[in-house]
Design an enzyme around this catalytic site. Structure first.
Site, PDB file in Angstrom:
ATOM      1  N   TYR A   1       2.339  13.133 -68.079  1.00  0.00           N
ATOM      2  CA  TYR A   1       3.201  12.698 -66.980  1.00  0.00           C
ATOM      3  C   TYR A   1       4.056  11.527 -67.463  1.00  0.00           C
ATOM      4  O   TYR A   1       3.579  10.407 -67.613  1.00  0.00           O
ATOM      5  CB  TYR A   1       2.307  12.289 -65.814  1.00  0.00           C
ATOM      6  CG  TYR A   1       3.003  12.034 -64.494  1.00  0.00           C
ATOM      7  CD1 TYR A   1       4.377  12.207 -64.327  1.00  0.00           C
ATOM      8  CD2 TYR A   1       2.266  11.628 -63.388  1.00  0.00           C
ATOM      9  CE1 TYR A   1       4.985  11.973 -63.112  1.00  0.00           C
ATOM     10  CE2 TYR A   1       2.862  11.389 -62.159  1.00  0.00           C
ATOM     11  CZ  TYR A   1       4.224  11.557 -62.028  1.00  0.00           C
ATOM     12  OH  TYR A   1       4.819  11.322 -60.808  1.00  0.00           O
TER      13      TYR A   1
ATOM     14  N   LYS B   1       5.291  16.820 -67.224  1.00  0.00           N
ATOM     15  CA  LYS B   1       6.174  16.574 -66.088  1.00  0.00           C
ATOM     16  C   LYS B   1       7.055  15.400 -66.482  1.00  0.00           C
ATOM     17  O   LYS B   1       6.556  14.317 -66.784  1.00  0.00           O
ATOM     18  CB  LYS B   1       5.404  16.223 -64.819  1.00  0.00           C
ATOM     19  CG  LYS B   1       6.367  15.877 -63.688  1.00  0.00           C
ATOM     20  CD  LYS B   1       5.725  15.419 -62.401  1.00  0.00           C
ATOM     21  CE  LYS B   1       6.834  15.071 -61.402  1.00  0.00           C
ATOM     22  NZ  LYS B   1       6.344  14.450 -60.173  1.00  0.00           N
TER      23      LYS B   1
END
Lengths: 304, 304
Positions: free
Chosen positions: A140, A170
């Protein structure tokens, strides 16, 4: 467990609270069920979920509740990256044991200016201590909030060391040049852009979908672009999605998502947030509702 | 419980780990005992303690161990501020129940750019939920790391709302103009400067002491300046303290403190850190040892 890789649209599922700020399992399950019905996967415990405002135990109880409600772990990518290694290991083991298709992992975010070596060791320790071939990690990257980036050299080292486990990312940097570098340099990694504003560009560049705040309220339309990104009207779809996002983003994002959910479900309990966030005022909620209605925005099937 | 306010020198106690990175209670107790013998209080679970790299349970177990070892809670100010409100409440209740003289409270530090209103609500909820007249909170202002400041308006609102509870601050901003604003504007608050480099200036301005990384290794000399800040040689003492600090700070602070402890105790186990931090290399450790020896630096009574 699942052998199918996650792809498409996932919502960082907003977390409902009771008036006393305790977690509201029933509303979380209901919202998660609606998201699945709208073709959105469940990235529970993301930034927009106020994940770091929840205790480890609360996160485990909520994940258990959503799985026990019969929602598909094959569509789940809970956030499990914490500042403390034991917390990350505990949450990640728990998610894998429940069959979640992947986990979304923040770097430890208290210390700033830490080395890639230290970050590598953090993720490596999690992988080794969980020690489960089913584990699929999505890194992330959200430097505007975490302030600790996943640099390209770190990404390279991790994906080489654990090619079966570090499977994607992400990217919430908002920095398209970073996204492009990953898409180009790491084609074997599954790239989820962190906002549907980049969905079409991401798909054209080889991405696999998006994990976006506004998928909490606009999942079907975002999924429609994901499913038809090669269609002639893709740019028009993108423009419409971005315009809806801009309408919501005129207000602080997390309170605005909750206010939108409250507005369309006529369920004001949804507006509650935990400190340090602050709910929208009545006036702001009215303004947001008016703006969305004026755009003809709807949340179909919400009662279902 | 104690009715005496904390003052003087406190160390943000470094946290020892076993080779498998589990917490080492015995070494923590021994180091804490040494610090007390050197006139340093115990600010367990500060930034230099790698507090945010520990789980809530680990922090509670360690505090319990230090108290059960017979060390005085009246000299303890454990860190209890977390991103998640339930964690802050749990740790704060626990510290109060053990009789700790105060707690050092970080703001929730995941979200950036949050409002003073949201931060006020966070601290207010902790105060209300702990609901204990013995609670004394020292707000922890460390924007270079937390990135979330305790602004002067927030400080004013909190100290007015909870005058018996919000009793002081640790200022690790490194920004003397901020420190001065608090000393001048909030004379009823107890100001601990966050580095002994500011100790003399802080005492001259009405402060009550310091909570400093290097108090882990140089507590007696720092206490000596605290105790004699009005003496003719105070500036010379300050210069010597700052020079020692500079020697250590030529390396990353937390690993360097641990390496110093390891060097002077001939106990290499002390060098371990949890990711995302990285221990000094053998070469760095040798260089640091040589620099400190060249200054005639010692850690008297360490074996005791």
């Amino acid at each position: 467990m699942t052998t199918t890789r996650l792809k498409g649209v996932l919502a960082p599922v907003i977390t409902p609270f009771h008036a006393d700020l305790s977690v509201d399992k029933a509303r979380l399950v209901a919202h998660s069920r609606w998201l699945i019905s709208q073709n959105s996967g469940l990235a529970l415990f993301g930034t927009n979920s106020e994940a770091n405002s929840l205790s480890v135990e609360e996160r485990m109880e909520l994940l258990q509740a959503v799985v026990e409600a019969g929602l598909p772990p094959a569509r789940m990518m809970p956030g499990t990256g914490c500042c403390a290694l034991p917390d990350s290991v505990k949450l990640t083991k728990h998610a894998v044991s429940l069959g979640c298709a992947g986990v979304l992992m923040l770097p430890p975010f208290y210390y700033k200016g830490v080395s890639d070596e230290g970050l590598f060791r953090n993720f490596a320790e999690v992988v080794e201590r969980v020690g489960d071939a089913r584990l699929k990690i999505y890194l992330y990257h959200i430097p505007p909030v975490a302030q600790v980036p996943i640099t390209l050299p770190l990404l390279e080292r991790l994906s080489k060391a654990y090619p079966q486990t570090i499977v994607g990312m992400k990217d919430s940097s908002g920095d398209w040049s970073y996204t492009q570098s990953v898409l180009t340099g790491f084609p074997h990694l599954d790239m989820f852009v962190g906002s549907e504003a980049f969905l079409l560009a991401g798909m054209r560049g080889g991405g696999v979908g998006c994990i976006s705040a506004t998928a909490n309220v606009n999942p079907a339309a975002i999924h429609a672009l994901y499913a038809s990104w090669q269609a002639p009207d893709a740019d028009a779809q993108q423009a419409a999605l971005t315009a809806t996002r801009t309408t919501i983003q005129a207000f602080p994002m997390i309170p605005a998502l909750k206010a939108t959910r409250a507005h369309y479900a006529k369920d004001p309990a949804w507006v509650a947030v935990r400190p340090p966030l602050v709910a929208l005022t009545e006036k702001q909620r009215a303004e947001l509702g008016t703006s969305l209605e004026a755009r003809g925005f709807a949340m179909p099937g919400l009662a279902g």
